[in-house]
Design an enzyme around this catalytic site. Structure first.
Site, PDB file in Angstrom:
ATOM      1  N   GLY A 259     -13.136   9.566  32.622  1.00  0.00           N
ATOM      2  CA  GLY A 259     -14.666   9.602  32.049  1.00  0.00           C
ATOM      3  C   GLY A 259     -15.572  10.491  32.810  1.00  0.00           C
ATOM      4  O   GLY A 259     -16.739  10.361  32.845  1.00  0.00           O
TER       5      GLY A 259
ATOM      6  N   ASP B  37     -16.441  -1.728  32.556  1.00  0.00           N
ATOM      7  CA  ASP B  37     -16.840  -2.403  31.334  1.00  0.00           C
ATOM      8  C   ASP B  37     -15.594  -3.192  30.813  1.00  0.00           C
ATOM      9  O   ASP B  37     -15.415  -4.075  30.229  1.00  0.00           O
ATOM     10  CB  ASP B  37     -17.682  -1.846  30.487  1.00  0.00           C
ATOM     11  CG  ASP B  37     -16.907  -0.341  29.991  1.00  0.00           C
ATOM     12  OD1 ASP B  37     -16.653   0.508  30.820  1.00  0.00           O
ATOM     13  OD2 ASP B  37     -16.629  -0.119  28.777  1.00  0.00           O
TER      14      ASP B  37
ATOM     15  N   SER C  30      27.591  66.042  63.583  1.00  0.00           N
ATOM     16  CA  SER C  30      28.030  65.062  64.695  1.00  0.00           C
ATOM     17  C   SER C  30      27.567  63.694  64.371  1.00  0.00           C
ATOM     18  O   SER C  30      27.852  62.751  65.254  1.00  0.00           O
ATOM     19  CB  SER C  30      27.332  65.611  66.120  1.00  0.00           C
ATOM     20  OG  SER C  30      25.765  65.745  65.929  1.00  0.00           O
TER      21      SER C  30
ATOM     22  N   LYS D 259      23.906  63.076  63.989  1.00  0.00           N
ATOM     23  CA  LYS D 259      22.491  62.664  64.543  1.00  0.00           C
ATOM     24  C   LYS D 259      21.755  61.952  63.393  1.00  0.00           C
ATOM     25  O   LYS D 259      21.013  61.124  63.645  1.00  0.00           O
ATOM     26  CB  LYS D 259      22.124  64.219  64.684  1.00  0.00           C
ATOM     27  CG  LYS D 259      22.471  64.923  65.734  1.00  0.00           C
ATOM     28  CD  LYS D 259      21.618  66.204  66.103  1.00  0.00           C
ATOM     29  CE  LYS D 259      21.746  67.140  64.633  1.00  0.00           C
ATOM     30  NZ  LYS D 259      22.991  67.784  64.191  1.00  0.00           N
TER      31      LYS D 259
ATOM     32  N   SER E   4      19.276  71.791  67.792  1.00  0.00           N
ATOM     33  CA  SER E   4      18.399  72.094  69.235  1.00  0.00           C
ATOM     34  C   SER E   4      19.433  72.580  70.210  1.00  0.00           C
ATOM     35  O   SER E   4      19.658  71.801  71.176  1.00  0.00           O
ATOM     36  CB  SER E   4      17.508  70.948  69.722  1.00  0.00           C
ATOM     37  OG  SER E   4      18.208  69.459  69.658  1.00  0.00           O
TER      38      SER E   4
END
Ligand SMILES: Nc1nc2c(ncn2[C@@H]2O[C@H](COP(=O)(O)OP(=O)(O)OP(=O)(O)O)[C@@H](O)[C@H]2O)c(=O)[nH]1
Ligand SMILES: [Mg+2]
Lengths: 367, 636
Positions: free
Chosen positions: B36, B168, B471, B473, B541
């Site tokens: 309601g 009601d 190797s 790396k 390196s």
């Protein structure tokens, strides 16, 4: 120890601050019923009394400060609208403000000036001109855009012009669809706006009451009423899909009364047509139509007459009925509005068809 | 709008003034299907004489066509405005309606009861001060009643009216009412509402809506409208800490720089000291600018523009606070999430999170549990489905300034957006931060290596892999990087692939070029370490001197040499890329190990013997080294 003073001042504070006496009692005496007891002749220790007085004084000062900072309902609405406009400016790439020259557009423009001050609103205004607007509206539009310093885009559906579409030759429905709805879609596509501000309000109509502030349209400008995005708090999701666009309604939560009251309070310029004065009109099918220019073909026996009239909404003059009224000032208009018992859009020929018409129009791309 | 307010005709100006001073309240109706809700709103509007004649005529007509009440007016039609709603006699989406009495103005949101449309109910509830929860007295407390009560509580609604409706139909039987009241109070006692008011009602007939009810003479409380008019909603507590989420930077010209937003809480004065979160920058308020002139002070809910005394960098997404109580900031949170779409929520998936003024990428890292709306019990789950509520942990891609939602409804909330569809798929309320960015807002730090590293919660370091061609790396470096990423670290790997083709594509393999190659890599690596990254380099390196140079470029403890020790015979036997064969055949000149020397490191921090160890074990060893030496211990 003046217990009477304590009680009187506490009652006064309750009255002005809108808090209940027991709330205040809880705050000053740590006991919701304490004040009531004292009032009925109860007693308390000196120490309790002193602390209570001190607390009460603090509450009084705080209330004085807070109420100097009170926000009215209109100030809240204004802040909300500004927040929404700023959000669009910050998040959307290419926004535009649709400006229809009516009172709601006037308020929206004013809010935009406020939102970005001292900057100018960072988007253009756009008016979709059906070519049948009141002359006064066009003058007002051009003047206001220049005063505010915003760019004004005026779009006219040239296809409609080429086909000579007008309310007399084609009827109101076709005219509105071609010149307004199609014209708007054309303009939005042409300029690729991703967000368009509109001045619509939720209190206008029952499907509008359901619409989000940020309301999405698909590539065909359709609104999917049954599938709207959740919109919580003041957090707005402004992300659109390719082809989608947004309509943004910053004044969604304003009512008609709010609009009028705000116009009055802020002294906002609106077209004179809202105020009553002697104007030439003809009565046609029970509606008073303004003789705005010589494009209005007079029917047999129709003679324009001077009447005190004003307009409750502004649209195309052949489609907008005038009301007879003595309301020549803004307060008069507000008074009249409050005393009427029919809703605002009654004057508009387009909205009076039954049922879900507005929703349908929106689903078809009407703003 | 026939307000029976005599002032309208007598003194319109006084009437308008009176309007301005009315207080204001937002509420919703919610509860299970068909209880309601819409009828109640219709009744409120109707009884407060807010319906225009033409609207009423339209409703009367529609009631005959699609109403549910025979010849009586179906008041729900006043709010169920969509065609589909009228056809089906249900509410699909929230309707916002407006009405006022002599005391107050109201915005009411009528929300849908169907579970399917829960997200629309949440939309309405998010801005409400009061929830009216309807219960059909014939059926009592339903699942949807509980769900709505729980969502209202999650969203921070404090005041609840439990409207026990359709009395009601049971002759206003007090026992029916008492049983439902008891059941509801039991269920909601842990929901944190500050007050619950129960009212026996008939929305259809109007009992206890805007007037009392003779049929319920046993009930002595106020009717609904009386309650709504008199409720003491804690009007914004202006003592709360000041928050201004910056929405838009206002720059009309070079001389003005303002920060625009809506004050989320508290009060600010000209001259107040402020701090910006997350940056920690401080300044003072120079002015509060509005179109209507400058203000001395501004409060919660005002949309303002601040200017500051210092030129500091502030942008959308930042929150301006007062220095005495700045908000928190974090990028990991616990939050309550309400899921709003059919596609389930999966932990780990990327979404976008948006608060009032900021969006960022985010993922739900974990669902701690789902809350069962029936008994508030907790269940462990892997996903959240439509309309489910869960407690989740969330990781965001950028730090957010926030307050816990229970402390601040404006700075503790967010919505969740799907990246592909852009739909709003969920909403959340922040409970607390899981990991705070330490100290950041107490000092205005210059952005330095340390700050950048702290932001990433790591100690930047360079992992220098050296060793013969083939190797292992790169294989090992890649595995290490993956592990670190899993641990939430920020990394980058420089190797032949990404350096030789770009930065160093002008270099060949002569000794001079090899040296220059390494020098550039060491310099770029240094910038990356400075940026706060764990930087891995993977190059042969071969010369000790260049490796020393690389080491000396980095700060103390920021260089770790990793010797990937694979004997030449082994590397050559593996010859993964066929390079040794080519070198032996003389097709490649200056190939390390063949016709160019490799100087073995003597002081490498880590030595990996790939003959005895798999690549995985090697990676493990390296990560273990980093852990032991404190490189992975949170902020530096
Ligand atoms: N007898 C009686 N019937 C009622 C009362 N209130 C509502 N109804 C009826 O109950 C039915 C459902 O009412 P609605 O107002 O649509 O219910 P709702 O809660 O809004 O439904 P949803 O929004 O779809 O969840 C309608 O037929 C109403 O007329 C009441 O107090 N007494
Ligand atoms: Mg309903």
């Amino acid at each position: 120890m003046d217990i009477n003073d304590l009680v009187t001042r506490a009652e006064a504070l309750a009255e002005t601050s809108g808090q209940s006496l027991s709330t205040i009692s809880r705050k000053v005496l740590n006991d919701g019923k304490g004040l009531a007891r004292l009032k009925d002749g109860g007693q308390c220790t000196m120490k309790t009394f002193d602390t209570a007085m001190a607390t009460l004084a603090r509450l009084e000062t705080k209330h004085a400060v807070d109420s100097s900072l009170n926000l009215t309902h209109l100030q809240r609405l204004e802040a909300e609208s500004i927040h929404i406009m700023r959000e669009v400016a910050a998040q959307c790439e290419n926004p535009v403000m649709l400006y229809s020259v009516g009172k709601d557009s006037s308020v929206m423009l004013h809010l935009a000036e406020k939102a970005f001050f001292p900057s100018r609103p960072p988007f253009p205004l756009m008016h979709v001109d059906t070519t049948w607007k009141f002359k006064e509206m066009i003058e007002f539009r051009d003047r206001r855009a220049a005063e505010v310093g915003m760019d004004l885009i005026v779009h006219i559906n040239q296809d409609g012009v080429a086909d000579n579409v007008g309310p007399f030759s084609h009827g109101s429905a076709v005219h509105t669809d071609v010149m307004k709805t199609q014209g708007l879609k054309q303009a939005l596509d042409k300029y690729r706006f991703d967000a368009a501000f509109g001045g619509a309000r939720r209190d206008e109509e029952k499907s509008r009451a359901k619409e989000r502030i940020f309301s999405f349209r698909n590539e065909n400008h359709r609104w999917d009423a049954k599938n709207q995005r959740p919109e919580l708090w003041n957090i707005y999701n402004t992300r659109v899909q390719k082809g989608q666009s947004m309509r943004v309604f910053p004044m969604s939560n304003w009512t008609e009364l709010d609009i009028w009251q705000y116009i009055y309070k802020e002294n906002i310029q609106i077209p004179d047509l809202y105020l009553s004065k002697k104007r030439p009109v003809v009565e046609r099918d029970g509606v008073l139509i303004l003789v705005d220019d010589d494009r209005l073909p007079l029917r047999d026996g129709e003679v324009p007459m001077e009447k005190m009239v004003r307009f409750r909404t502004l649209g195309c003059y052949p489609l907008t009925g005038a009301v007879e009224s003595e309301a020549a000032t803004l307060p008069d208009v507000i008074q009249e509005m409050l005393l009427t018992t029919t809703s605002e859009r009654q004057g508009r020929v387009i909205d009076s068809d039954a049922g879900a018409s507005m929703e349908q129009k929106k689903e078809e791309g009407y703003f | 709008m026939s307000h029976l307010d005599d002032l309208i005709s007598e003194d319109i100006i006084a009437y308008l003034d009176a309007q301005e001073n009315k207080s204001f309240l937002r509420f919703i109706t919610c509860g299970s299907v068909d209880d309601g809700k819409s009828t109640l709103i219709g009744r409120l509007l109707y009884d407060s004489k807010l319906i225009y004649e033409d609207q009423l005529a339209a409703i009367e007509k529609d009631s005959k066509k699609s109403g549910t009440q025979g010849d009586k007016v179906d008041l729900a039609l006043l709010v169920d405005g969509l065609a589909a709603e009228r056809e089906q006699g249900i509410t699909i989406d929230v309707a916002y309606r407006f009405f006022s009495t002599d005391k107050r103005k109201f915005i009411v949101a009528d929300t849908p009861g169907h579970e399917q449309y829960t997200r629309n109910m949440a939309t309405g509830a998010s801005t409400a001060d009061v929830a009216i929860l309807l219960i059909d007295c014939r059926y009592g407390v339903q699942v949807q009643t509980r769900r709505h009560a729980f969502i209202a509580s999650l969203l921070g609604i404090k005041h609840v009216v439990c409207a026990i409706n359709k009395m009601d139909l049971v002759d206003f039987d007090q026992k029916v009412y008492n049983d439902i009241e008891y059941e509801f109070r039991e269920f909601s006692k842990d929901l944190g509402f500050s007050d619950i008011t129960c009212i026996p009602m008939s929305a259809l007939d109007g009992d206890n809506v805007t007037r009392g009810s003779e049929r319920a003479e046993w009930y002595s409380g106020d009717h609904l409208l009386g309650y709504l008019e008199n409720l003491d909603v804690d009007s914004a507590d202006l003592d709360r800490p000041f928050r201004l989420p910056v929405q838009w930077v206002n720059r009309p010209n070079l001389d003005f720089r303002g920060f625009s937003g809506t004050v989320a809480s508290g009060v600010i004065n000209v001259g107040d000291e402020i701090m910006v979160v997350p940056s920690g920058k401080r300044s003072k308020v120079k002015s509060i600018v509005t179109y209507d002139g400058e203000l001395d002070k501004a409060r919660e809910d005002m949309a303002i523009t601040l200017t500051l005394t210092d030129e500091i960098d502030i942008s959308r997404g930042d929150v301006i606070c007062k220095t005495d109580s700045p908000c928190e900031q974090a990028d990991q949170f616990q939050a309550h999430v309400l899921w709003m779409t059919e596609k389930e929520l999966f932990p780990g998936r990327q979404y976008i999170i948006k608060t009032a003024n900021k969006s960022a990428a985010a993922s739900i890292t974990n669902i701690k549990h789902r809350v069962d709306v029936n008994d508030l019990s907790e269940t462990a789950v892997k996903t959240l489905g439509l309309n489910e509520i869960g407690v989740c942990t969330i990781q965001t891609g950028a730090p957010f300034a926030f307050d816990p939602y229970r402390k601040n409804r404006n700075t503790g909330n967010f919505i969740i957006i799907d990246r592909a569809s852009n739909e709003t798929v969920g909403v959340g309320m922040l409970d607390f931060a899981l990991r705070r960015a330490k100290n950041v807002h107490w000092q205005d730090l210059d952005v330095s290596k340390k700050v950048r590293a702290a932001q990433k919660h790591q100690k930047p370091v360079m992992l220098w892999f050296t060793g013969l061609s083939g190797s292992g790396k790169s294989t090992i470096a890649n595995l290490v990087e993956k592990r670190l990423l899993d641990l939430g670290r920020h990394t980058y790997t420089l190797d032949g692939d990404n350096v030789r083709h770009g930065l160093n594509n002008d270099l060949g393999f002569t000794k001079a070029d090899r040296i220059e190659n390494i020098r550039r890599i060491a310099e770029v690596g240094k910038l990356m370490v400075d940026a706060g990254l764990i930087t891995l380099t993977s190059f042969i390196s071969p010369y000790a001197q260049e490796r020393r140079m690389a080491r000396e470029l980095q700060g103390e403890g920021e260089f770790i040499e990793i010797f990937v020790d694979t004997p030449l015979e082994v590397a050559e036997a593996r010859d993964v890329k066929g390079l040794y064969a080519k070198a032996r055949a003389g097709e490649i000149k200056n190939f390390t190990g063949i016709d160019s020397e490799y100087q073995e490191p003597e002081t490498a921090e880590i030595r990996i013997n790939t003959v005895d160890m798999t690549a995985d074990e090697a990676a493990e060893t390296i990560v273990a080294y980093l852990t032991e030496h404190g490189y992975l211990e949170g902020a530096a």
